[in-house]
Enzyme design. Structure first.
Site, PDB file in Angstrom:
ATOM      1  N   ARG A  78       1.172  -1.253  -0.005  1.00 21.54           N
ATOM      2  CA  ARG A  78       0.287  -0.207  -0.122  1.00 21.54           C
ATOM      3  C   ARG A  78       1.023   0.817   0.143  1.00 21.54           C
ATOM      4  NH1 ARG A  78      -4.382   1.433   5.075  1.00 21.54           N
ATOM      5  NH2 ARG A  78      -2.008   1.941   6.037  1.00 21.54           N
ATOM      6  N   TYR A  96      -5.804   9.354   0.422  1.00 23.00           N
ATOM      7  CA  TYR A  96      -6.219   7.895   0.044  1.00 23.00           C
ATOM      8  C   TYR A  96      -7.500   7.024   0.993  1.00 23.00           C
ATOM      9  CZ  TYR A  96      -4.866   5.420   3.635  1.00 23.00           C
ATOM     10  OH  TYR A  96      -3.991   4.632   4.764  1.00 23.00           O
ATOM     11  N   PHE A 188       3.675   2.528   5.856  1.00 23.86           N
ATOM     12  CA  PHE A 188       3.891   3.741   5.830  1.00 23.86           C
ATOM     13  C   PHE A 188       2.992   5.432   5.624  1.00 23.86           C
ATOM     14  CE2 PHE A 188       1.635   6.637   2.414  1.00 23.86           C
ATOM     15  CZ  PHE A 188       3.248   6.842   1.426  1.00 23.86           C
ATOM     16  N   ASP A 189       1.866   4.422   6.384  1.00 26.25           N
ATOM     17  CA  ASP A 189       0.710   5.929   7.535  1.00 26.25           C
ATOM     18  C   ASP A 189       1.904   6.049   9.023  1.00 26.25           C
ATOM     19  OD1 ASP A 189      -0.663   4.078   5.715  1.00 26.25           O
ATOM     20  OD2 ASP A 189      -2.642   5.504   6.585  1.00 26.25           O
ATOM     21  N   THR A 190       2.485   4.940   9.139  1.00 29.80           N
ATOM     22  CA  THR A 190       2.443   5.762  11.046  1.00 29.80           C
ATOM     23  C   THR A 190       4.325   6.464  10.211  1.00 29.80           C
ATOM     24  OG1 THR A 190       1.341   3.892  11.573  1.00 29.80           O
ATOM     25  CG2 THR A 190       3.849   4.780  12.708  1.00 29.80           C
TER      26      THR A 190
END
Length: 410
Positions: A78, A96, A188-190
């Site tokens: 992702r 997103y 990735f988000d973190t």
């Protein structure tokens, strides 16, 4: 910086083997954007490594629906999909969401509006803040809350929900922030949020209505393992100064307002996280050693091993001390704090064995655990006012710690 003119928003939907949900949910999203969203919005289906009919269905949707395009990324991940599409986009705001549309779409405008207005740089949906309404399995709830507590304890984060699949970022911010993000998967988000926070960017949080997707295919065990590795890597790189956030700070960063009460609270949270790990390690080590030796010797050895590790972790994580300078001095002072902790636990053992010649093993462990927790409170006071304070006198002070922020800026 406010976005002028007619802002464009691009919403990326990362998908991998989602042939069943893709068609209905993209049509639902596109219908919502056309009917209820005030900004010009485009949808990008980011197919990352699908092996079913997802790619073919995505192409049909792009042909059928205006404002929908599809991009193929051969490798899964992702984070990889978001980084590629966001880096290549020409939109003003990049967002997103997960293909299952677990988040109520009515939260999209509150998510994007602060970015368009220039009030914020990054926006996230949160399932853990007051005002959110969430329906999900207890196991996922516990894991999510535990993960975010871990981020607060180790990385000092202040955002409430790192993993909600509903985020947005201004394109000018993304252009400088994305090259710094290494992870290509779920972490990735973190990583994006931690780096944004460390650079002084404004992160806007939107409480969301969220319903758990019962068909979720996230491999929880692997994801947890990868996330723990990501936390360790990111903490190491930030601690060693390997990530250059100065250009971001110079362009977008805003000076933080120092609040000594908040700084102390954050330090206490990190200290408690380290203390919980140390206490667990102590109990496990004591139980193992107790089979080989008497209670007092097992206690002192277990305390000694965990005290050295506890001092090292608190030096780095809680008090932000880097490098090797004064490390030996800090460990020696930490051993003084250890001696005080040992005296508390040893006295508790002595008292217990005075009351009962042969106490039950469970009672013995319980008494030691409570005594160790009490010693932890004393150690924090010593760590705060003496152990890591190189301007302190040579003898420890037992005065309550002053509310002064000596930590690094987060």
């Amino acid at each position: 910086m406010q976005i002028s003119g007619h802002p464009r928003v691009e919403i990326v939907v990362p998908v991998r083997n989602e042939e069943n949900d893709l068609g209905p949910n993209i049509r639902r999203l596109r219908a919502f954007l056309d009917a209820a969203f005030p900004f010009r919005a485009e949808v990008c289906i980011a197919d990352n490594g699908s092996t079913d009919a997802t790619w073919e269905i995505g192409n049909l949707l792009a042909t059928e629906l205006s404002g929908v395009r599809v991009v193929r990324i051969e490798q899964p991940g992702r984070g990889r999909a978001l980084k590629q599409v966001w880096s290549e986009s020409t939109a003003d705001v990049l967002a997103y969401m997960d293909v299952d549309l677990s988040t109520n779409l009515n939260a999209l405008l509150p998510l994007v509006a602060p970015l368009v207005a220039g009030h914020s740089d990054v926006a996230i949906g949160t399932r853990l803040a007051p005002g959110s309404r969430v329906v999900r399995r207890p196991k996922r709830e516990v894991l999510s809350r535990g993960y975010n507590l871990l981020l607060r304890g180790i990385l000092g984060s202040r955002f409430s929900d790192a993993q909600c699949g509903f985020k947005a970022i201004r394109a000018d911010v993304a252009a400088q922030l994305l090259p710094l993000v290494e992870d290509t998967s779920w972490f990735f988000d973190t990583e994006l949020l931690v780096l944004a926070e460390r650079a002084g960017l404004r992160i806007h949080e939107v409480p969301v209505d969220w319903v758990d997707d019962l068909d979720s295919r996230v491999a929880i065990a692997k994801t947890v393992t990868d996330d723990l590795r990501g936390i360790a890597r990111l903490n190491k790189n930030l601690g060693r100064g390997r990530i250059d956030l100065e250009p971001l700070r110079a362009t977008f960063g805003r000076p933080a307002v120092a609040d000594p009460r908040t700084a102390l609270a954050a330090r206490v949270v990190r200290f408690c996280a380290v203390g919980a790990l140390s206490t667990l390690a102590y109990v496990l080590l004591y139980v193992a050693l107790r089979h080989l030796m008497n209670a007092q010797l097992a206690n002192v050895l277990a305390l000694l091993v965990t005290a050295v590790a506890n001092t090292a972790l608190n030096r780095r994580v809680t008090f932000g001390v880097r490098g090797t300078e004064n490390r030996t001095r800090h460990q020696l002072r930490g051993l003084v704090a250890f001696a005080i902790g040992w005296s508390l636990t040893a006295s508790s053992l002595w008292l217990l064995h005075t009351v009962s010649a042969v106490p039950a093993r469970g009672v013995e462990i319980t008494v030691l655990t409570v005594a160790n927790l009490a010693a932890t409170v004393v150690r924090f006071s010593l760590f705060q006012s003496w152990v890591f304070d190189d301007e302190a006198p040579t003898l420890p002070s037992f005065e309550p710690p002053a509310l002064v922020d000596n930590t690094r800026s987060h």
